[in-house]
Design an enzyme around this catalytic site. Structure first.
Site, PDB file in Angstrom:
ATOM      1  N   SER A  22       1.797  14.104   3.510  1.00 26.59           N
ATOM      2  CA  SER A  22       2.637  12.943   3.230  1.00 26.59           C
ATOM      3  C   SER A  22       2.003  12.116   2.113  1.00 26.59           C
ATOM      4  O   SER A  22       0.771  12.042   2.031  1.00 26.59           O
ATOM      5  CB  SER A  22       2.753  12.083   4.502  1.00 26.59           C
ATOM      6  OG  SER A  22       3.634  11.003   4.284  1.00 26.59           O
ATOM      7  N   PRO A  23       2.808  11.516   1.219  1.00 25.31           N
ATOM      8  CA  PRO A  23       2.215  10.642   0.205  1.00 25.31           C
ATOM      9  C   PRO A  23       1.467   9.489   0.887  1.00 25.31           C
ATOM     10  O   PRO A  23       2.015   8.850   1.784  1.00 25.31           O
ATOM     11  CB  PRO A  23       3.409  10.125  -0.595  1.00 25.31           C
ATOM     12  CG  PRO A  23       4.616  10.434   0.221  1.00 25.31           C
ATOM     13  CD  PRO A  23       4.277  11.583   1.094  1.00 25.31           C
ATOM     14  N   CYS A  25      -1.015   6.179  -0.097  1.00 27.66           N
ATOM     15  CA  CYS A  25      -1.675   5.345  -1.103  1.00 27.66           C
ATOM     16  C   CYS A  25      -3.189   5.391  -0.908  1.00 27.66           C
ATOM     17  O   CYS A  25      -3.682   5.252   0.194  1.00 27.66           O
ATOM     18  CB  CYS A  25      -1.201   3.904  -0.965  1.00 27.66           C
ATOM     19  SG  CYS A  25       0.522   3.669  -1.398  1.00 27.66           S
ATOM     20  N   ALA A  57       2.572   7.293  -3.636  1.00 30.91           N
ATOM     21  CA  ALA A  57       3.581   6.489  -4.328  1.00 30.91           C
ATOM     22  C   ALA A  57       3.045   6.120  -5.706  1.00 30.91           C
ATOM     23  O   ALA A  57       2.017   5.443  -5.817  1.00 30.91           O
ATOM     24  CB  ALA A  57       3.880   5.231  -3.530  1.00 30.91           C
ATOM     25  N   GLN A  99       5.438  11.276  -5.334  1.00 29.71           N
ATOM     26  CA  GLN A  99       6.429  10.307  -4.887  1.00 29.71           C
ATOM     27  C   GLN A  99       6.601   9.244  -5.969  1.00 29.71           C
ATOM     28  O   GLN A  99       5.632   8.552  -6.322  1.00 29.71           O
ATOM     29  CB  GLN A  99       5.974   9.653  -3.578  1.00 29.71           C
ATOM     30  CG  GLN A  99       7.017   8.755  -2.929  1.00 29.71           C
ATOM     31  CD  GLN A  99       6.488   8.046  -1.704  1.00 29.71           C
ATOM     32  OE1 GLN A  99       5.472   7.345  -1.767  1.00 29.71           O
ATOM     33  NE2 GLN A  99       7.170   8.240  -0.564  1.00 29.71           N
ATOM     34  N   TYR A 182      10.343  -1.048   0.078  1.00 29.45           N
ATOM     35  CA  TYR A 182      10.169  -1.113  -1.367  1.00 29.45           C
ATOM     36  C   TYR A 182      11.531  -1.164  -2.044  1.00 29.45           C
ATOM     37  O   TYR A 182      12.571  -1.194  -1.387  1.00 29.45           O
ATOM     38  CB  TYR A 182       9.291   0.063  -1.834  1.00 29.45           C
ATOM     39  CG  TYR A 182       7.919   0.007  -1.189  1.00 29.45           C
ATOM     40  CD1 TYR A 182       7.453   1.051  -0.390  1.00 29.45           C
ATOM     41  CD2 TYR A 182       7.101  -1.113  -1.329  1.00 29.45           C
ATOM     42  CE1 TYR A 182       6.212   0.984   0.228  1.00 29.45           C
ATOM     43  CE2 TYR A 182       5.858  -1.195  -0.705  1.00 29.45           C
ATOM     44  CZ  TYR A 182       5.421  -0.143   0.070  1.00 29.45           C
ATOM     45  OH  TYR A 182       4.202  -0.215   0.697  1.00 29.45           O
ATOM     46  N   ARG A 230      12.780   9.992   0.324  1.00 25.43           N
ATOM     47  CA  ARG A 230      12.255   9.407   1.570  1.00 25.43           C
ATOM     48  C   ARG A 230      13.062   8.146   1.856  1.00 25.43           C
ATOM     49  O   ARG A 230      13.239   7.311   0.950  1.00 25.43           O
ATOM     50  CB  ARG A 230      10.768   9.074   1.466  1.00 25.43           C
ATOM     51  CG  ARG A 230      10.260   8.261   2.676  1.00 25.43           C
ATOM     52  CD  ARG A 230       8.755   8.161   2.751  1.00 25.43           C
ATOM     53  NE  ARG A 230       8.189   9.380   3.355  1.00 25.43           N
ATOM     54  CZ  ARG A 230       6.895   9.516   3.652  1.00 25.43           C
ATOM     55  NH1 ARG A 230       6.037   8.542   3.410  1.00 25.43           N
ATOM     56  NH2 ARG A 230       6.456  10.660   4.191  1.00 25.43           N
ATOM     57  N   ARG A 325      -2.170  10.431   8.497  1.00 24.79           N
ATOM     58  CA  ARG A 325      -3.523  10.131   8.967  1.00 24.79           C
ATOM     59  C   ARG A 325      -4.224  11.334   9.571  1.00 24.79           C
ATOM     60  O   ARG A 325      -5.443  11.516   9.387  1.00 24.79           O
ATOM     61  CB  ARG A 325      -3.469   8.976   9.986  1.00 24.79           C
ATOM     62  CG  ARG A 325      -3.336   7.600   9.330  1.00 24.79           C
ATOM     63  CD  ARG A 325      -2.999   6.520  10.318  1.00 24.79           C
ATOM     64  NE  ARG A 325      -1.620   6.700  10.807  1.00 24.79           N
ATOM     65  CZ  ARG A 325      -1.037   5.827  11.630  1.00 24.79           C
ATOM     66  NH1 ARG A 325      -1.683   4.775  12.064  1.00 24.79           N
ATOM     67  NH2 ARG A 325       0.211   6.033  12.031  1.00 24.79           N
TER      68      ARG A 325
HETATM   69  N1  LIG Z   1       3.506   3.429  -0.012  1.00 25.01           N
HETATM   70  C1  LIG Z   1       3.895   3.402   1.260  1.00 25.01           C
HETATM   71  O1  LIG Z   1       4.958   3.881   1.641  1.00 25.01           O
HETATM   72  C2  LIG Z   1       2.981   2.790   2.221  1.00 25.01           C
HETATM   73  C3  LIG Z   1       3.285   2.848   3.552  1.00 25.01           C
HETATM   74  N2  LIG Z   1       2.516   2.291   4.481  1.00 25.01           N
HETATM   75  C4  LIG Z   1       2.787   2.487   5.877  1.00 25.01           C
HETATM   76  C5  LIG Z   1       4.159   1.987   6.253  1.00 25.01           C
HETATM   77  C6  LIG Z   1       4.939   2.757   7.089  1.00 25.01           C
HETATM   78  C7  LIG Z   1       6.199   2.290   7.478  1.00 25.01           C
HETATM   79  C8  LIG Z   1       6.653   1.071   7.008  1.00 25.01           C
HETATM   80  C9  LIG Z   1       5.866   0.324   6.141  1.00 25.01           C
HETATM   81  C10 LIG Z   1       4.596   0.769   5.759  1.00 25.01           C
HETATM   82  C11 LIG Z   1       1.275   1.613   4.158  1.00 25.01           C
HETATM   83  C12 LIG Z   1       1.229   1.119   2.756  1.00 25.01           C
HETATM   84  C13 LIG Z   1       1.741   2.126   1.762  1.00 25.01           C
END
Ligand SMILES: NC(=O)C1=CN(Cc2ccccc2)CCC1
Length: 355
Positions: A22-23, A25, A57, A99, A182, A230, A325
């Site tokens: 999964s992408p 950061c 991302a 991504q 986002y 996504r 993770r």
């Molecule tokens: N670039 C991303 O998509 C990120 C997702 N995150 C988890 C997350 C999961 C679900 C909702 C919000 C954040 C952490 C920060 C970066």
């Protein structure tokens, strides 16, 4: 037989299995350029056996970064920085993906381990922060400036230009980031999109920018290469937010526009909503979209065990499992899963003595 280790034909490519990185950061870039950290981080997970490795991302314009540590494809020099990384991933037998993202009203934030606070321009942040409407994510975030309709064509063009750079950098798969609160998600959701022009209000208006981006990216992305989207399947609000029914309808629309797979996450657009997080908690959304929109889906969210991942694919809930993770904890999880599921999986020669 294991479905998790079936090859996955996607347009002109075939993924060696149903496991995707999964992408995630890393917040380790400088001015958008990846470096040795990203090479080793992504390269080791390609060695580790995943079929698809999706780079984090990566912003399509500088102000679309979540943090100053985000990678990007908003400058031509990013191409040469990414090229050795995509080459290594491909040589290790995985498909290199990326991504493409814009953080919208969640941009210009500090690194999570430095508190993740909003960064003022004199603290390494930037402005303006742009979004569909002048509504902050929460009190800790800056109030964004609403994009005017006349600015949207350039924003759409930035996604297409980034896609062209991705191709030049050697990526073979693009995922558009329409989730996690986002920019694209902000346009989809009535919680964050309070526009009264052609990009706000009705469902058709709220999905318009996402469809414009898909069309512009598909127009420059080679026919033989896959395009993923996504989404957050739901804002987790009982009524009034973006939800699974709208996600199913969006999936039906984009299927006809050359999107090959919907990667189904959730949340991110409401700061305090209660989310029933648990093993595979988002799989039911991927399953509904796969069946009701008849499009390939990816399942992501607390997928950690071989039998769990196998069941998701074997049951037809999703075509791909994306792991985050768990793959940070163990880049070689695919080899362990193959052993657990009784599948003979080739190991790189230098490592064979260990397995
Ligand atoms: N670039 C991303 O998509 C990120 C997702 N995150 C988890 C997350 C999961 C679900 C909702 C919000 C954040 C952490 C920060 C970066």
């Amino acid at each position: 037989m294991s479905r998790l280790f079936d090859p996955f034909p996607l347009r002109g490519l075939t993924l060696r299995n149903r496991i995707a990185v999964s992408p995630m950061c890393q917040y380790r870039a400088v001015d958008g350029s990846p470096n040795a950290w990203h090479q080793v981080h992504l390269g080791s997970r390609a060695i580790g056996g995943a079929g698809l490795v999706i780079a984090e991302a990566s912003a399509v314009e500088a102000r679309g970064r979540i943090s100053p540590g985000d990678t990007g494809l908003y400058r031509d020099e990013h191409i040469d920085a990414w090229a050795p990384i995509t080459r290594f991933i491909r040589q290790a037998g995985a498909v290199p993906g990326i991504q493409l993202a814009h953080a919208g009203r969640k941009a210009s934030m500090d690194l999570p381990w430095r508190g993740g606070a909003a960064l003022a321009p004199d603290q390494g942040g930037w402005s303006p922060i742009v979004a569909p409407s002048a509504v902050a994510f929460d009190a800790a975030y800056k109030t964004p400036r609403a994009l005017t309709a006349s600015e949207l064509p350039d924003l759409v063009a930035s996604f297409a230009l980034a896609a062209q750079r991705a191709l030049a950098a050697g990526f073979e798969l693009i995922e558009l980031h329409g989730a996690h609160g986002y920019l694209l998600h902000e346009f989809l959701s009535p919680l964050s999109n309070q526009r009264d022009d052609d990009y706000g209000g009705s469902f058709d208006n709220r999905i318009r920018l996402t469809l414009d981006v898909i069309a512009a990216v598909r127009a420059v992305w080679p026919e033989r290469l896959p395009l993923m989207l996504r989404i957050s399947a739901t804002d987790w609000l009982d009524d009034g937010g973006w939800d699974i029914e709208q996600s199913i309808e969006l999936a039906r629309r984009v299927k006809h526009m050359g999107v090959d797979l919907i990667d189904v996450s959730s949340g991110g657009n409401l700061p305090k909503v209660r989310i029933p997080v648990g093993p595979g908690y988002q799989v039911p959304f991927a399953a509904r979209i796969r069946r009701e929109a008849d499009i390939a889906t990816g399942a992501v969210g607390m997928i950690t065990e071989p039998q769990q991942a196998e069941a998701i694919v074997a049951s037809g809930d999703a075509d791909l499992v994306l792991m985050a993770r768990e793959l940070l904890r163990d880049p070689y999880w695919p080899y362990h899963a193959a052993k657990a599921l009784g599948v003979a999986m080739p190991v790189p020669e230098p490592y064979q003595r260990a397995w």
